[in-house]
Design a protein around this motif. Structure first.
Motif, PDB file in Angstrom:
ATOM      1  N   LYS A  10       0.859  -1.185   0.000  1.00  0.00           N
ATOM      2  CA  LYS A  10       0.000   0.000   0.000  1.00  0.00           C
ATOM      3  C   LYS A  10       0.893   1.233   0.000  1.00  0.00           C
ATOM      4  N   GLU A  11       0.626   2.145  -0.952  1.00  0.00           N
ATOM      5  CA  GLU A  11       1.504   3.308  -1.059  1.00  0.00           C
ATOM      6  C   GLU A  11       0.827   4.615  -0.649  1.00  0.00           C
ATOM      7  N   ARG A  12      -0.280   4.525   0.013  1.00  0.00           N
ATOM      8  CA  ARG A  12      -0.987   5.726   0.450  1.00  0.00           C
ATOM      9  C   ARG A  12      -0.088   6.588   1.341  1.00  0.00           C
ATOM     10  N   ASN A  13       0.001   7.872   1.027  1.00  0.00           N
ATOM     11  CA  ASN A  13       0.759   8.894   1.768  1.00  0.00           C
ATOM     12  C   ASN A  13       2.274   8.738   1.681  1.00  0.00           C
ATOM     13  N   THR A  14       2.787   7.911   0.799  1.00  0.00           N
ATOM     14  CA  THR A  14       4.245   7.781   0.714  1.00  0.00           C
ATOM     15  C   THR A  14       4.899   9.044   0.161  1.00  0.00           C
ATOM     16  N   THR A  15       4.175   9.824  -0.639  1.00  0.00           N
ATOM     17  CA  THR A  15       4.746  11.076  -1.143  1.00  0.00           C
ATOM     18  C   THR A  15       4.958  12.058   0.001  1.00  0.00           C
ATOM     19  N   LEU A  16       4.037  12.103   0.934  1.00  0.00           N
ATOM     20  CA  LEU A  16       4.213  12.966   2.104  1.00  0.00           C
ATOM     21  C   LEU A  16       5.378  12.501   2.960  1.00  0.00           C
ATOM     22  N   GLU A  17       5.504  11.185   3.118  1.00  0.00           N
ATOM     23  CA  GLU A  17       6.637  10.635   3.856  1.00  0.00           C
ATOM     24  C   GLU A  17       7.949  10.952   3.129  1.00  0.00           C
ATOM     25  N   ALA A  18       7.912  10.897   1.800  1.00  0.00           N
ATOM     26  CA  ALA A  18       9.109  11.154   0.996  1.00  0.00           C
ATOM     27  C   ALA A  18       9.580  12.600   1.155  1.00  0.00           C
ATOM     28  N   ARG A  19       8.654  13.525   1.315  1.00  0.00           N
ATOM     29  CA  ARG A  19       9.046  14.925   1.563  1.00  0.00           C
ATOM     30  C   ARG A  19       9.877  15.031   2.833  1.00  0.00           C
ATOM     31  N   LYS A  20       9.433  14.345   3.872  1.00  0.00           N
ATOM     32  CA  LYS A  20      10.175  14.376   5.135  1.00  0.00           C
ATOM     33  C   LYS A  20      11.570  13.776   4.962  1.00  0.00           C
ATOM     34  N   VAL A  21      11.644  12.681   4.211  1.00  0.00           N
ATOM     35  CA  VAL A  21      12.942  12.049   3.952  1.00  0.00           C
ATOM     36  C   VAL A  21      13.846  13.011   3.182  1.00  0.00           C
ATOM     37  N   TYR A  22      13.281  13.681   2.174  1.00  0.00           N
ATOM     38  CA  TYR A  22      14.066  14.628   1.375  1.00  0.00           C
ATOM     39  C   TYR A  22      14.678  15.696   2.266  1.00  0.00           C
ATOM     40  N   TRP A  23      13.868  16.263   3.149  1.00  0.00           N
ATOM     41  CA  TRP A  23      14.362  17.351   3.999  1.00  0.00           C
ATOM     42  C   TRP A  23      15.336  16.861   5.062  1.00  0.00           C
ATOM     43  N   LYS A  24      15.306  15.570   5.409  1.00  0.00           N
ATOM     44  CA  LYS A  24      16.320  15.019   6.313  1.00  0.00           C
ATOM     45  C   LYS A  24      17.660  14.913   5.593  1.00  0.00           C
ATOM     46  N   ILE A  25      17.601  14.540   4.307  1.00  0.00           N
ATOM     47  CA  ILE A  25      18.831  14.391   3.523  1.00  0.00           C
ATOM     48  C   ILE A  25      19.386  15.755   3.117  1.00  0.00           C
ATOM     49  N   HIS A  26      18.494  16.650   2.696  1.00  0.00           N
ATOM     50  CA  HIS A  26      18.896  17.966   2.172  1.00  0.00           C
ATOM     51  C   HIS A  26      18.314  19.064   3.056  1.00  0.00           C
ATOM     52  N   ARG A  27      18.970  19.332   4.149  1.00  0.00           N
ATOM     53  CA  ARG A  27      18.512  20.379   5.066  1.00  0.00           C
ATOM     54  C   ARG A  27      18.474  21.729   4.352  1.00  0.00           C
ATOM     55  N   ALA A  86       9.571   5.619  -3.304  1.00  0.00           N
ATOM     56  CA  ALA A  86       9.893   4.192  -3.454  1.00  0.00           C
ATOM     57  C   ALA A  86      10.634   3.685  -2.219  1.00  0.00           C
ATOM     58  N   TYR A  87      11.513   4.511  -1.674  1.00  0.00           N
ATOM     59  CA  TYR A  87      12.219   4.145  -0.443  1.00  0.00           C
ATOM     60  C   TYR A  87      11.221   4.002   0.713  1.00  0.00           C
ATOM     61  N   CYS A  88      10.245   4.891   0.786  1.00  0.00           N
ATOM     62  CA  CYS A  88       9.220   4.801   1.832  1.00  0.00           C
ATOM     63  C   CYS A  88       8.373   3.536   1.669  1.00  0.00           C
ATOM     64  N   ILE A  89       8.100   3.167   0.430  1.00  0.00           N
ATOM     65  CA  ILE A  89       7.381   1.915   0.160  1.00  0.00           C
ATOM     66  C   ILE A  89       8.203   0.735   0.674  1.00  0.00           C
ATOM     67  N   LEU A  90       9.494   0.757   0.404  1.00  0.00           N
ATOM     68  CA  LEU A  90      10.388  -0.302   0.886  1.00  0.00           C
ATOM     69  C   LEU A  90      10.394  -0.364   2.407  1.00  0.00           C
ATOM     70  N   GLN A  91      10.533   0.780   3.044  1.00  0.00           N
ATOM     71  CA  GLN A  91      10.566   0.826   4.503  1.00  0.00           C
ATOM     72  C   GLN A  91       9.275   0.272   5.090  1.00  0.00           C
ATOM     73  N   ARG A  92       8.169   0.656   4.514  1.00  0.00           N
ATOM     74  CA  ARG A  92       6.864   0.180   4.977  1.00  0.00           C
ATOM     75  C   ARG A  92       6.770  -1.336   4.837  1.00  0.00           C
ATOM     76  N   ALA A  93       7.216  -1.859   3.698  1.00  0.00           N
ATOM     77  CA  ALA A  93       7.159  -3.306   3.451  1.00  0.00           C
ATOM     78  C   ALA A  93       8.060  -4.066   4.414  1.00  0.00           C
ATOM     79  N   LEU A  94       9.264  -3.573   4.609  1.00  0.00           N
ATOM     80  CA  LEU A  94      10.206  -4.247   5.497  1.00  0.00           C
ATOM     81  C   LEU A  94       9.727  -4.206   6.944  1.00  0.00           C
ATOM     82  N   LEU A  95       9.078  -3.141   7.334  1.00  0.00           N
ATOM     83  CA  LEU A  95       8.548  -3.035   8.690  1.00  0.00           C
ATOM     84  C   LEU A  95       7.441  -4.050   8.915  1.00  0.00           C
TER      85      LEU A  95
END
Length: 146
Positions: free
Chosen positions: A92-109, A133-142
């Motif tokens: 399920k990929e619902r809201n992964t784009t929102l999660e990806a924004r947070k990941v982006y800002w962690k990588i690129h302050r 896609a990374y958030c999808i992976l994290q969700r699946a692995l969790l």
């Protein structure tokens, strides 16, 4: 290695992680080269560097499983992946784009005056399908570990 895919009609994001979920690399690919990308992932995953956005693809890797988001256009991805005999799992990929924004800002302050604006009001300056896609992976692995 695990491969995550955030499918789309125009483009799709991909991400690679190690078995423990540690991020390796990610990229964005135009949808019209889906077949070529899947072929490279099956035969020589290091050639995914052609579409690299973050990280680096280690040499000599083998993809054990693919986690594909269940969003727009995922059926074409399932067909292409099945032709190469990948072990594929839908996520399920619902809201992964929102999660990806947070990941982006962690990588690129943000720097300079952008530090003063709340991150929730900022939009990343590039497409973040690869981080989705990374958030999808994290969700699946969790969920696999539970």
């Amino acid at each position: 290695m695990y491969l995550g895919i955030d499918p789309g009609r125009q483009k799709f994001g991909w991400a690679l992680t190690e078995e423990n979920g540690l991020f390796c690399a990610s990229g964005i690919v135009p949808a019209e080269v889906l077949e070529a990308c899947v072929q490279k992932a099956a035969q020589a995953p290091s050639e995914l560097k052609l579409w690299l956005r973050e990280g680096d693809v280690p040499p000599g890797i083998r993809i054990r499983r693919v986690y594909c988001g269940d969003g727009t256009g995922h059926r074409e991805f399932l067909k292409a992946l099945a032709l190469r005999n990948f072990d594929v799992q839908l996520v399920k990929e619902r809201n992964t784009t929102l999660e990806a924004r947070k990941v982006y800002w962690k990588i690129h302050r943000p720097r300079g005056w952008r530090r003063l604006i709340p991150l929730s009001l900022q939009v990343p300056p590039r497409s973040i399908d690869d981080l989705a896609a990374y958030c999808i992976l994290q969700r699946a692995l969790l969920t696999d570990q539970l």
